[in-house]
Motif scaffolding. Structure first.
Motif, PDB file in Angstrom:
ATOM      1  N   ALA A   1      90.217 -22.747  37.756  1.00 58.93           N
ATOM      2  CA  ALA A   1      90.712 -23.409  36.536  1.00 58.93           C
ATOM      3  C   ALA A   1      89.554 -23.834  35.636  1.00 58.93           C
ATOM      4  O   ALA A   1      89.609 -23.668  34.411  1.00 58.93           O
ATOM      5  CB  ALA A   1      91.574 -24.617  36.907  1.00 58.93           C
ATOM      6  N   VAL A   2      88.495 -24.350  36.238  1.00 59.54           N
ATOM      7  CA  VAL A   2      87.327 -24.783  35.449  1.00 59.54           C
ATOM      8  C   VAL A   2      86.639 -23.569  34.835  1.00 59.54           C
ATOM      9  O   VAL A   2      86.264 -23.593  33.657  1.00 59.54           O
ATOM     10  CB  VAL A   2      86.353 -25.608  36.319  1.00 59.54           C
TER      11      VAL A   2
ATOM     12  N   ALA B   1      79.981 -24.305  40.229  1.00 58.75           N
ATOM     13  CA  ALA B   1      78.786 -24.499  39.398  1.00 58.75           C
ATOM     14  C   ALA B   1      78.498 -23.198  38.651  1.00 58.75           C
ATOM     15  O   ALA B   1      79.134 -22.171  38.885  1.00 58.75           O
ATOM     16  CB  ALA B   1      77.599 -24.905  40.256  1.00 58.75           C
ATOM     17  N   TRP B   2      77.525 -23.251  37.767  1.00 60.14           N
ATOM     18  CA  TRP B   2      77.182 -22.136  36.893  1.00 60.14           C
ATOM     19  C   TRP B   2      76.803 -20.885  37.687  1.00 60.14           C
ATOM     20  O   TRP B   2      76.376 -20.963  38.840  1.00 60.14           O
ATOM     21  CB  TRP B   2      76.059 -22.535  35.945  1.00 60.14           C
ATOM     22  N   ALA B   3      76.952 -19.737  37.041  1.00 62.01           N
ATOM     23  CA  ALA B   3      76.591 -18.456  37.650  1.00 62.01           C
ATOM     24  C   ALA B   3      75.104 -18.462  37.988  1.00 62.01           C
ATOM     25  O   ALA B   3      74.279 -18.833  37.165  1.00 62.01           O
ATOM     26  CB  ALA B   3      76.909 -17.307  36.699  1.00 62.01           C
ATOM     27  N   GLY B   4      74.772 -18.083  39.207  1.00 65.41           N
ATOM     28  CA  GLY B   4      73.382 -18.054  39.635  1.00 65.41           C
ATOM     29  C   GLY B   4      72.869 -19.380  40.155  1.00 65.41           C
ATOM     30  O   GLY B   4      71.677 -19.512  40.421  1.00 65.41           O
TER      31      GLY B   4
ATOM     32  N   ASN C   1      73.905 -15.791  31.627  1.00 65.24           N
ATOM     33  CA  ASN C   1      73.023 -16.595  30.781  1.00 65.24           C
ATOM     34  C   ASN C   1      73.774 -17.720  30.075  1.00 65.24           C
ATOM     35  O   ASN C   1      73.260 -18.284  29.113  1.00 65.24           O
ATOM     36  CB  ASN C   1      72.327 -15.705  29.751  1.00 65.24           C
ATOM     37  N   ALA C   2      74.972 -18.011  30.541  1.00 68.55           N
ATOM     38  CA  ALA C   2      75.774 -19.073  29.921  1.00 68.55           C
ATOM     39  C   ALA C   2      75.161 -20.437  30.243  1.00 68.55           C
ATOM     40  O   ALA C   2      74.174 -20.539  30.974  1.00 68.55           O
ATOM     41  CB  ALA C   2      77.207 -19.000  30.432  1.00 68.55           C
ATOM     42  N   VAL C   3      75.752 -21.475  29.683  1.00 71.33           N
ATOM     43  CA  VAL C   3      75.248 -22.829  29.933  1.00 71.33           C
ATOM     44  C   VAL C   3      75.389 -23.180  31.411  1.00 71.33           C
ATOM     45  O   VAL C   3      76.185 -22.592  32.132  1.00 71.33           O
ATOM     46  CB  VAL C   3      75.996 -23.878  29.068  1.00 71.33           C
ATOM     47  N   ARG C   4      74.612 -24.152  31.842  1.00 70.60           N
ATOM     48  CA  ARG C   4      74.724 -24.650  33.211  1.00 70.60           C
ATOM     49  C   ARG C   4      75.788 -25.733  33.259  1.00 70.60           C
ATOM     50  O   ARG C   4      75.887 -26.543  32.343  1.00 70.60           O
ATOM     51  CB  ARG C   4      73.379 -25.193  33.697  1.00 70.60           C
ATOM     52  N   TRP C   5      76.560 -25.732  34.336  1.00 64.61           N
ATOM     53  CA  TRP C   5      77.653 -26.683  34.465  1.00 64.61           C
ATOM     54  C   TRP C   5      77.989 -26.915  35.931  1.00 64.61           C
ATOM     55  O   TRP C   5      77.617 -26.123  36.799  1.00 64.61           O
ATOM     56  CB  TRP C   5      78.892 -26.171  33.720  1.00 64.61           C
TER      57      TRP C   5
ATOM     58  N   LEU D   1      73.394 -27.705  46.431  1.00 63.25           N
ATOM     59  CA  LEU D   1      73.376 -28.490  45.198  1.00 63.25           C
ATOM     60  C   LEU D   1      73.980 -29.887  45.379  1.00 63.25           C
ATOM     61  O   LEU D   1      73.691 -30.792  44.612  1.00 63.25           O
ATOM     62  CB  LEU D   1      74.166 -27.776  44.099  1.00 63.25           C
ATOM     63  N   GLU D   2      74.845 -30.027  46.371  1.00 56.96           N
ATOM     64  CA  GLU D   2      75.597 -31.278  46.568  1.00 56.96           C
ATOM     65  C   GLU D   2      74.650 -32.461  46.750  1.00 56.96           C
ATOM     66  O   GLU D   2      73.784 -32.451  47.604  1.00 56.96           O
ATOM     67  CB  GLU D   2      76.481 -31.150  47.811  1.00 56.96           C
TER      68      GLU D   2
END
Length: 139
Positions: free
Chosen positions: A100-101, A35-38, A117-121, A45-46
């Protein structure tokens, strides 16, 4: 590796439900592998299993948070992608899928390495041969 970028969508919840849906009866249970940084611990989260699927409500709300706070949100703010191994390729561990992701999102410019501060994923693995990625396109 086969990479399929799906049409951009509007609804985060629908994209996450799709990522957690099995294609066949024999598909292994989906598991969040990155998942995203932070984002915190993956286990926190699962989504919990429920009859007929998974309760993805909280995870969808977390991914959508920047979209609610953003001044301008694109018309289709949800990006989906599937990474799948060919039958002849070695199966990847969940740690290898996560790497890989992260590399894919870095190369796509959505979540550059080290950008907190990148997008959430999220990345959802279906066994060791396929991963579904869902990202929101608002920082």
């Amino acid at each position: 590796m086969i990479i399929r970028v799906h049409a951009r969508g509007t609804f985060v919840g629908a994209a996450i439900r799709s990522a957690y849906a099995a294609r066949t009866v024999t598909d292994p249970a989906p598991q969040l592998v990155a998942a995203w940084a932070g984002s915190g611990e993956l286990a926190d989260l699962e989504p919990a299993p429920r009859p007929g699927g998974y309760d993805t409500t909280r995870l969808a709300a977390l991914l959508a948070e920047p979209m609610r706070a953003g001044a301008t949100t694109p018309t289709r703010p949800v990006w989906r992608c599937t990474l799948e191994l060919d039958a002849t390729e070695r199966r990847l561990t969940h740690q290898e899928w996560a790497a890989a992701v992260r590399d894919l999102l870095d190369e796509a410019g959505l979540a550059p390495h080290g950008d907190r501060n990148a997008v959430r994923w999220i990345a959802v693995a279906h066994g060791h041969a396929r991963v579904d990625v869902v990202a929101t396109l608002v920082r």
